[in-house]
Design a protein around this motif. Structure first.
Motif, PDB file in Angstrom:
ATOM      1  N   ARG A  19       7.989   8.638  -0.028  1.00 17.14           N
ATOM      2  CA  ARG A  19       7.651   9.683   0.947  1.00 17.14           C
ATOM      3  C   ARG A  19       6.596  10.653   0.425  1.00 17.14           C
ATOM      4  O   ARG A  19       6.136  11.524   1.161  1.00 17.14           O
ATOM      5  CB  ARG A  19       8.912  10.461   1.346  1.00 17.14           C
ATOM      6  N   ILE A  20       6.213  10.521  -0.853  1.00 15.64           N
ATOM      7  CA  ILE A  20       5.171  11.386  -1.410  1.00 15.64           C
ATOM      8  C   ILE A  20       3.835  11.001  -0.776  1.00 15.64           C
ATOM      9  O   ILE A  20       3.435   9.836  -0.825  1.00 15.64           O
ATOM     10  CB  ILE A  20       5.110  11.246  -2.943  1.00 15.64           C
ATOM     11  N   PRO A  21       3.119  11.952  -0.191  1.00 13.77           N
ATOM     12  CA  PRO A  21       1.911  11.594   0.558  1.00 13.77           C
ATOM     13  C   PRO A  21       0.749  11.116  -0.309  1.00 13.77           C
ATOM     14  O   PRO A  21       0.008  10.216   0.076  1.00 13.77           O
ATOM     15  CB  PRO A  21       1.548  12.901   1.279  1.00 13.77           C
ATOM     16  N   SER A  22       0.577  11.704  -1.492  1.00 15.63           N
ATOM     17  CA  SER A  22      -0.586  11.359  -2.308  1.00 15.63           C
ATOM     18  C   SER A  22      -0.289  10.173  -3.225  1.00 15.63           C
ATOM     19  O   SER A  22       0.822  10.037  -3.767  1.00 15.63           O
ATOM     20  CB  SER A  22      -1.011  12.558  -3.161  1.00 15.63           C
ATOM     21  N   GLU A  23      -1.296   9.337  -3.396  1.00 10.77           N
ATOM     22  CA  GLU A  23      -1.147   8.180  -4.291  1.00 10.77           C
ATOM     23  C   GLU A  23      -0.989   8.625  -5.734  1.00 10.77           C
ATOM     24  O   GLU A  23      -0.231   8.023  -6.508  1.00 10.77           O
ATOM     25  CB  GLU A  23      -2.368   7.273  -4.155  1.00 10.77           C
ATOM     26  N   GLN A  24      -1.670   9.702  -6.113  1.00 10.84           N
ATOM     27  CA  GLN A  24      -1.549  10.226  -7.475  1.00 10.84           C
ATOM     28  C   GLN A  24      -0.140  10.716  -7.754  1.00 10.84           C
ATOM     29  O   GLN A  24       0.398  10.502  -8.840  1.00 10.84           O
ATOM     30  CB  GLN A  24      -2.551  11.359  -7.691  1.00 10.84           C
ATOM     31  N   GLY A  25       0.464  11.369  -6.761  1.00 12.12           N
ATOM     32  CA  GLY A  25       1.829  11.847  -6.920  1.00 12.12           C
ATOM     33  C   GLY A  25       2.812  10.694  -7.074  1.00 12.12           C
ATOM     34  O   GLY A  25       3.744  10.759  -7.889  1.00 12.12           O
ATOM     35  N   ARG A  26       2.621   9.636  -6.276  1.00 11.25           N
ATOM     36  CA  ARG A  26       3.503   8.476  -6.388  1.00 11.25           C
ATOM     37  C   ARG A  26       3.346   7.802  -7.743  1.00 11.25           C
ATOM     38  O   ARG A  26       4.327   7.379  -8.370  1.00 11.25           O
ATOM     39  CB  ARG A  26       3.206   7.475  -5.269  1.00 11.25           C
ATOM     40  N   HIS A  27       2.105   7.716  -8.222  1.00 13.09           N
ATOM     41  CA  HIS A  27       1.851   7.105  -9.523  1.00 13.09           C
ATOM     42  C   HIS A  27       2.506   7.898 -10.649  1.00 13.09           C
ATOM     43  O   HIS A  27       3.103   7.319 -11.574  1.00 13.09           O
ATOM     44  CB  HIS A  27       0.342   7.011  -9.763  1.00 13.09           C
ATOM     45  N   LYS A  28       2.419   9.220 -10.579  1.00  9.06           N
ATOM     46  CA  LYS A  28       3.042  10.063 -11.600  1.00  9.06           C
ATOM     47  C   LYS A  28       4.561   9.909 -11.589  1.00  9.06           C
ATOM     48  O   LYS A  28       5.194   9.830 -12.653  1.00  9.06           O
ATOM     49  CB  LYS A  28       2.663  11.523 -11.377  1.00  9.06           C
ATOM     50  N   ALA A  29       5.151   9.850 -10.389  1.00 10.04           N
ATOM     51  CA  ALA A  29       6.604   9.691 -10.279  1.00 10.04           C
ATOM     52  C   ALA A  29       7.044   8.347 -10.840  1.00 10.04           C
ATOM     53  O   ALA A  29       8.048   8.256 -11.581  1.00 10.04           O
ATOM     54  CB  ALA A  29       7.028   9.834  -8.823  1.00 10.04           C
ATOM     55  N   PHE A  30       6.315   7.279 -10.511  1.00  9.64           N
ATOM     56  CA  PHE A  30       6.661   5.967 -11.038  1.00  9.64           C
ATOM     57  C   PHE A  30       6.497   5.927 -12.559  1.00  9.64           C
ATOM     58  O   PHE A  30       7.294   5.285 -13.258  1.00  9.64           O
ATOM     59  CB  PHE A  30       5.795   4.889 -10.390  1.00  9.64           C
ATOM     60  N   SER A  31       5.485   6.604 -13.072  1.00 11.05           N
ATOM     61  CA  SER A  31       5.276   6.634 -14.515  1.00 11.05           C
ATOM     62  C   SER A  31       6.430   7.327 -15.235  1.00 11.05           C
ATOM     63  O   SER A  31       6.742   6.994 -16.386  1.00 11.05           O
ATOM     64  CB  SER A  31       3.957   7.347 -14.847  1.00 11.05           C
ATOM     65  N   MET A  32       7.058   8.295 -14.569  1.00 13.37           N
ATOM     66  CA  MET A  32       8.206   8.989 -15.147  1.00 13.37           C
ATOM     67  C   MET A  32       9.443   8.097 -15.178  1.00 13.37           C
ATOM     68  O   MET A  32      10.261   8.188 -16.091  1.00 13.37           O
ATOM     69  CB  MET A  32       8.512  10.259 -14.355  1.00 13.37           C
ATOM     70  N   CYS A  33       9.586   7.229 -14.175  1.00 13.43           N
ATOM     71  CA  CYS A  33      10.828   6.475 -13.990  1.00 13.43           C
ATOM     72  C   CYS A  33      10.805   5.072 -14.585  1.00 13.43           C
ATOM     73  O   CYS A  33      11.835   4.587 -15.057  1.00 13.43           O
ATOM     74  CB  CYS A  33      11.154   6.366 -12.499  1.00 13.43           C
ATOM     75  N   LEU A  34       9.658   4.409 -14.553  1.00 15.97           N
ATOM     76  CA  LEU A  34       9.606   3.017 -14.977  1.00 15.97           C
ATOM     77  C   LEU A  34      10.009   2.799 -16.436  1.00 15.97           C
ATOM     78  O   LEU A  34      10.701   1.806 -16.733  1.00 15.97           O
ATOM     79  CB  LEU A  34       8.206   2.448 -14.724  1.00 15.97           C
TER      80      LEU A  34
END
Length: 313
Positions: A225-240
């Motif tokens: 649901r995060i609108p920005s691609e950069q935000g989604r990438h940062k979130a995935f980088s935290m979790c993966l």
């Protein structure tokens, strides 16, 4: 028929019969062991020394590095000792201590990974409450709960396994004192009581696994649901990295202990044990540092400071 009062030592499984292969095994284990200690030691030191990393996520990662160093230190040094000195013997008390500490550190790591899943859930799904839900006191309490639960788990299993007599000899079919292999030496009555404790432990472990899965279901929903691609990438980088570490630990441990009897063999049991005791502690620092720029910067600063200090000396 022997019992625990007459057994003063147990015999571990030898990796090789020839002297050349024993020395090869020693150097291979030594290389992996030093790599794991160095990598986890660097992560631990970088987090402890860099005030920018004094956050809940890195506090839990510091604990994970400490557990990785401790868990690999319970099995590998004894395996190296057996290889270099061409011996299989381990004292009865030493075997009990090895089993206790291995269970203590590996189960504490699993419980800590469960806590880290909650940390990721709060950071992404409830970011406005992150500072409140995961303040310094809460982090210390959760880490202490993970260590304390692991200690209780290890104590109960070790006491249940070694208190009754061992009725089936003293040869352990593994290169360290592994719980399933020790149970094969126990009398039938003690084996049944330990099986009951194993069932309870399996339920607790499964509950932690379900908690991790549900946490990540909510996390991925929030990330999408995060609108920005950069935000989604940062979130995935935290979790993966965390998700990869959990998958590595769970998959190797499950295969080691729940594989079908039809595919079981002494050689396969040893190879699988090598994988789940050596690979996670060695790869975890690499997994966490690969996509984490803050940690990379802290490691560079630490290495630069070490080089500068060495030159000054």
């Amino acid at each position: 028929m022997s019992n625990s009062s007459s057994i003063t030592e147990l015999l571990l499984l030898a990796f090789a019969d020839t002297r050349e292969l024993q020395l090869l095994t020693f150097w291979l284990f030594l290389s992996i062991y030093l790599a794991a200690l160095l990598a986890n030691g660097l992560i631990f030191t970088a987090i402890a020394c860099d005030h920018r990393l004094h956050t809940p996520m890195y506090f839990f990662l510091l604990n994970l590095s400490l557990l990785d160093m401790a868990s690999i230190s319970t099995t590998v040094p004894k395996a190296m000792d057996c290889s270099i000195w061409d011996t299989r013997a381990i004292s009865y008390a030493g075997c009990a201590a090895q089993l206790f500490f291995f269970l203590f550190f590996i189960s504490s790591e699993y419980f800590l990974l469960t806590v880290m899943a909650y940390d990721r859930y709060v950071a992404i799904c409830k970011p406005l409450h992150y500072g409140t839900l995961l303040d310094s006191r809460a982090c210390v309490h959760m880490a202490a709960a993970a260590w304390g639960t692991g200690f209780l788990y290890a104590f109960l299993h070790t006491a249940s396994t070694f208190s009754p007599p061992l009725c089936h000899g003293n040869a352990v079919d593994q290169f360290f004192c592994e719980l399933p292999q020790i149970l094969k030496l126990s009398c039938s009555d003690s084996y049944l009581s330990e099986v009951g404790l194993l069932v309870v432990s399996a339920c607790v472990a499964f509950g932690c696994f379900i908690f991790i899965v549900l946490s990540y279901v909510q996390i991925f929903r929030a990330v999408l649901r995060i609108p920005s691609e950069q935000g989604r990438h940062k979130a995935f980088s935290m979790c993966l990295p965390h998700l990869t570490v959990v998958s590595l630990l769970v998959s190797t441990a499950v295969f080691a202990h729940l594989k079908p009897p039809s595919v079981s063999s002494p050689l396969l049991d040893v190879m699988v044990a090598v994988v789940y005791t050596l690979i996670p502690p060695t790869l975890n620092p690499l997994i966490y540092s690969m996509r984490n720029q803050e940690l990379k910067d802290a490691l560079r600063t630490l290495m630069a400071g070490s080089v500068s200090a060495a030159r000054d000396c």
